[in-house]
Design an enzyme around this catalytic site. Sequence first.
Site, PDB file in Angstrom:
ATOM      1  N   TYR A  86      -6.468  -2.612   8.525  1.00 32.69           N
ATOM      2  CA  TYR A  86      -5.642  -3.401   9.430  1.00 32.69           C
ATOM      3  C   TYR A  86      -6.518  -4.186  10.405  1.00 32.69           C
ATOM      4  O   TYR A  86      -7.421  -3.638  11.035  1.00 32.69           O
ATOM      5  CB  TYR A  86      -4.692  -2.485  10.216  1.00 32.69           C
ATOM      6  CG  TYR A  86      -3.854  -3.216  11.234  1.00 32.69           C
ATOM      7  CD1 TYR A  86      -2.716  -3.923  10.834  1.00 32.69           C
ATOM      8  CD2 TYR A  86      -4.206  -3.212  12.578  1.00 32.69           C
ATOM      9  CE1 TYR A  86      -1.954  -4.605  11.772  1.00 32.69           C
ATOM     10  CE2 TYR A  86      -3.438  -3.894  13.518  1.00 32.69           C
ATOM     11  CZ  TYR A  86      -2.314  -4.590  13.105  1.00 32.69           C
ATOM     12  OH  TYR A  86      -1.561  -5.267  14.036  1.00 32.69           O
ATOM     13  N   GLU A 114      -5.531 -14.455  11.107  1.00 28.28           N
ATOM     14  CA  GLU A 114      -4.751 -15.108  12.151  1.00 28.28           C
ATOM     15  C   GLU A 114      -5.458 -16.342  12.725  1.00 28.28           C
ATOM     16  O   GLU A 114      -4.926 -16.976  13.639  1.00 28.28           O
ATOM     17  CB  GLU A 114      -4.405 -14.116  13.262  1.00 28.28           C
ATOM     18  CG  GLU A 114      -3.444 -13.025  12.784  1.00 28.28           C
ATOM     19  CD  GLU A 114      -3.026 -12.067  13.872  1.00 28.28           C
ATOM     20  OE1 GLU A 114      -3.631 -12.093  14.965  1.00 28.28           O
ATOM     21  OE2 GLU A 114      -2.078 -11.292  13.638  1.00 28.28           O
ATOM     22  N   ASP A 130      -3.480  -2.021  -2.309  1.00 28.66           N
ATOM     23  CA  ASP A 130      -4.598  -1.475  -1.542  1.00 28.66           C
ATOM     24  C   ASP A 130      -5.335  -0.429  -2.384  1.00 28.66           C
ATOM     25  O   ASP A 130      -4.711   0.471  -2.971  1.00 28.66           O
ATOM     26  CB  ASP A 130      -4.056  -0.834  -0.261  1.00 28.66           C
ATOM     27  CG  ASP A 130      -5.131  -0.546   0.761  1.00 28.66           C
ATOM     28  OD1 ASP A 130      -6.281  -0.273   0.356  1.00 28.66           O
ATOM     29  OD2 ASP A 130      -4.830  -0.594   1.968  1.00 28.66           O
ATOM     30  N   ARG A 156     -11.829 -12.080  19.960  1.00 22.30           N
ATOM     31  CA  ARG A 156     -11.721 -11.807  18.530  1.00 22.30           C
ATOM     32  C   ARG A 156     -12.833 -12.494  17.726  1.00 22.30           C
ATOM     33  O   ARG A 156     -13.192 -12.018  16.653  1.00 22.30           O
ATOM     34  CB  ARG A 156     -10.367 -12.295  18.003  1.00 22.30           C
ATOM     35  CG  ARG A 156      -9.177 -11.518  18.530  1.00 22.30           C
ATOM     36  CD  ARG A 156      -7.890 -12.142  18.040  1.00 22.30           C
ATOM     37  NE  ARG A 156      -6.744 -11.258  18.246  1.00 22.30           N
ATOM     38  CZ  ARG A 156      -5.737 -11.108  17.407  1.00 22.30           C
ATOM     39  NH1 ARG A 156      -5.728 -11.801  16.275  1.00 22.30           N
ATOM     40  NH2 ARG A 156      -4.747 -10.301  17.662  1.00 22.30           N
ATOM     41  N   HIS A 162       0.807  -1.222   0.000  1.00 21.66           N
ATOM     42  CA  HIS A 162       0.000   0.000   0.000  1.00 21.66           C
ATOM     43  C   HIS A 162       0.840   1.272   0.000  1.00 21.66           C
ATOM     44  O   HIS A 162       0.326   2.364  -0.201  1.00 21.66           O
ATOM     45  CB  HIS A 162      -0.955   0.021   1.204  1.00 21.66           C
ATOM     46  CG  HIS A 162      -0.264   0.177   2.531  1.00 21.66           C
ATOM     47  ND1 HIS A 162       0.426  -0.843   3.136  1.00 21.66           N
ATOM     48  CD2 HIS A 162      -0.172   1.247   3.351  1.00 21.66           C
ATOM     49  CE1 HIS A 162       0.922  -0.415   4.279  1.00 21.66           C
ATOM     50  NE2 HIS A 162       0.584   0.844   4.433  1.00 21.66           N
TER      51      HIS A 162
END
Length: 433
Positions: A178, A316, A146, A246, A121
């Site tokens: 992000y 993740e 991006d 999360r 990006h």
Amino acid sequence: MNQLEAVKSGFLVCIAGCLFIFAFIYVKNTIPKGANEQRHSLELAECGFYPDELCSALFEGKDAASQIGRLCQQALRGRGMSTCVRTPCNCSMVRKGLHFITRPLSEEEGNFSLAYIITIHKELDMFVKLLRAIYMPQNIYCVHIDEKSPKDYKVAVQGLVSCFENVFIASKRETVVYAGFSRLQADINCMHDLIPSKTQWHYVINLCGQDFPIKTNKELVQYIKSKWNGKNMTPGVVQPPHMKHRTRISYNEYAHAGKSYVYPTKKVKSEPPHNLTIYFGSAYYVLTRKFVEFALTDERAKDLLEWSRDTYSPDEHFWVTLNRLPDAPGATPDAEWDGNIRAIKWSDQEGKSHHGCKGHYVRDICVYGLGDIKWIIESPHLFANKFEPETYPLVTDCLERRYRLKVLQQAEVPLEEHWALQEHAYFNMKPNI
């Protein structure tokens, strides 16, 4: 020349370099503001003195070298190395002028193609350094830019990429946030482009624009074939209690007016589909082609992807969770943190896996400074993160010179002159630079 003489020679060069820098700074400050061409010539002359001797001292962790290196960086900061990418140049000039490898360097490498996904990006110069380091004509590269990147950046990247048949821009691009789902989707978009490609790649590796390799392409191929041999590398463990937030509540992405972030809502999420056990691990992976096909077509994978849309940093947990399924191609159900993919200095690991960041931390990750170079080259990992050439230009300059020298020393074919990163005596340099 024995080792003592070499060290003495190195320090003499460093001292000379230091005097040169002070002279450079003095002359530069006395030049009238309008004399841009003269100032630019001085900067180019100054940039040529340091690399071999000073880099060698930095690789050995010498404090004096770090002090001189910091002075060098003051002069190097803001220096662009990809002028030809920013301005119209023919592709032959781009490939040769930017020192790209143009032939497979060994039969083993030529017969074991790799695919890369590179999400970028910003920082065009860093992207050029990364691409020319990992570039081999037998590999294939998908570059995801991006959507919120500046137009001139996109044009410059497109100009570079168009000079290579095996490098392309992702056909579908995301506005990446992000820790948001868009980051995972960017990789998946590239995977959809890579699967039908004519290149019969064996593994895919994902990188970001602030990565740089530690191991050469040859070392990478040999590591994969000897240690993994058809298995996927997705370091991770069963989701620990402190990470369950999360995936327990719903998160939304915000991207507007130059700002982007992920924020939590009060909505509680449903249980994972198919009674899947959620794992937590690295967003970076080394995956077999068959596993990628599985991840794009299997119903469990599709449902997990949909369920992950409103989770925090789904990249993740997505890959590591799928790779723990016993029937997934190349699965490693008991791997845990196995697989040395990324060398990263996390702030909470100071005193454990490292002795502090010599640059500065961004989101608890070290942006490497001069004092980190020795730690990087001694790491057993395949790649390192994260680098910021605008702030610490000498770090990437030294590392890429050392890396290219190692690549050329391992080559099993006659070397082309333009593969060297520097003009003087490159092929006769000592292997321990």
